[in-house]
Write a protein that holds these residues in place. Structure first.
Motif, short mmCIF file in Angstrom:
data_model
loop_
_atom_site.label_atom_id
_atom_site.label_comp_id
_atom_site.label_asym_id
_atom_site.label_seq_id
_atom_site.Cartn_x
_atom_site.Cartn_y
_atom_site.Cartn_z
N UNK A 64 0.87 -1.17 0.00
CA UNK A 64 0.00 0.00 0.00
C UNK A 64 0.91 1.23 0.00
N UNK A 65 0.76 2.05 -1.01
CA UNK A 65 1.53 3.31 -1.08
C UNK A 65 0.63 4.34 -1.75
N UNK A 66 0.04 5.18 -0.92
CA UNK A 66 -0.92 6.17 -1.38
C UNK A 66 -0.37 7.56 -1.08
N UNK A 67 -0.55 8.47 -2.02
CA UNK A 67 -0.13 9.86 -1.85
C UNK A 67 -1.35 10.71 -1.58
N UNK A 68 -1.30 11.52 -0.54
CA UNK A 68 -2.38 12.44 -0.22
C UNK A 68 -1.88 13.84 -0.57
N UNK A 69 -2.59 14.49 -1.50
CA UNK A 69 -2.13 15.73 -2.11
C UNK A 69 -3.21 16.80 -1.97
N UNK A 70 -2.88 17.96 -1.40
CA UNK A 70 -3.88 19.03 -1.34
C UNK A 70 -4.11 19.62 -2.73
N UNK A 71 -5.30 20.14 -2.96
CA UNK A 71 -5.58 20.77 -4.24
C UNK A 71 -5.09 22.22 -4.27
N UNK A 72 -4.68 22.73 -3.13
CA UNK A 72 -4.05 24.05 -3.03
C UNK A 72 -2.55 23.83 -3.06
N UNK A 73 -1.88 24.56 -3.92
CA UNK A 73 -0.43 24.38 -4.04
C UNK A 73 0.31 24.92 -2.82
N UNK A 74 1.09 24.04 -2.22
CA UNK A 74 2.00 24.38 -1.13
C UNK A 74 3.30 23.63 -1.48
N UNK A 75 4.44 24.30 -1.61
CA UNK A 75 5.66 23.62 -2.05
C UNK A 75 6.14 22.52 -1.09
N UNK A 76 6.11 22.78 0.21
CA UNK A 76 6.49 21.77 1.20
C UNK A 76 6.05 22.24 2.58
N UNK A 77 6.37 21.48 3.61
CA UNK A 77 5.88 21.79 4.96
C UNK A 77 6.43 23.11 5.50
N UNK A 78 7.52 23.62 4.96
CA UNK A 78 8.02 24.92 5.39
C UNK A 78 7.04 26.05 5.08
N UNK A 79 6.08 25.79 4.21
CA UNK A 79 5.12 26.80 3.80
C UNK A 79 3.77 26.65 4.50
#
Length: 118
Positions: free
Chosen positions: A39-54
């Motif tokens: 199982x390898x699922x990616x959860x992706x927001x529909x709002x662009x955020x480059x990475x967790x620093x943002x």
């Protein structure tokens, strides 16, 4: 950081097909095309955020919601009892390859210890 057209932008826009596991108005969850576990699922927001620093005051709830949905998916596909791992990579030294915030939900086998290298 300026917004670039990553593969995740194209998947969210429907320009590239993906195996969608879950979708709502805030995010989508897809199967990884190069899975590192059964199982390898990616959860992706529909709002662009480059990475967790943002992550900031205006988008912090979305960040928490991503984890909530990952756990909800883990329960739905029944990996919650045996165990799963949620991974977030931030920048190159952590292994971030696509500079669009996303989390990995891994499971379906014994994933071993967290840190195998020293």
């Amino acid at each position: 950081m300026t917004e670039e057209q990553t593969i995740f932008h194209k998947i969210i826009q429907g320009k590239i097909k993906a195996d969608i596991i879950y979708q709502d108005k805030y995010l989508m969850a897809i199967k990884d095309i190069n899975p590192q576990s059964p199982v390898h699922i990616l959860i992706i927001p529909k709002t662009y955020i480059p990475n967790s620093n943002y992550i900031n005051k205006t988008n912090k709830k979305l960040f928490g919601y991503m984890f909530y949905i990952a756990i909800k998916i883990a329960k739905k596909i029944k990996i919650d009892k045996d165990g799963y791992r949620i991974i977030l990579n931030c920048n190159k030294n952590a292994g971030q390859e696509i500079f669009y915030l996303h989390i990995h939900l891994l499971g379906g086998k014994n994933l071993g210890t967290l840190l195998n290298n020293k």
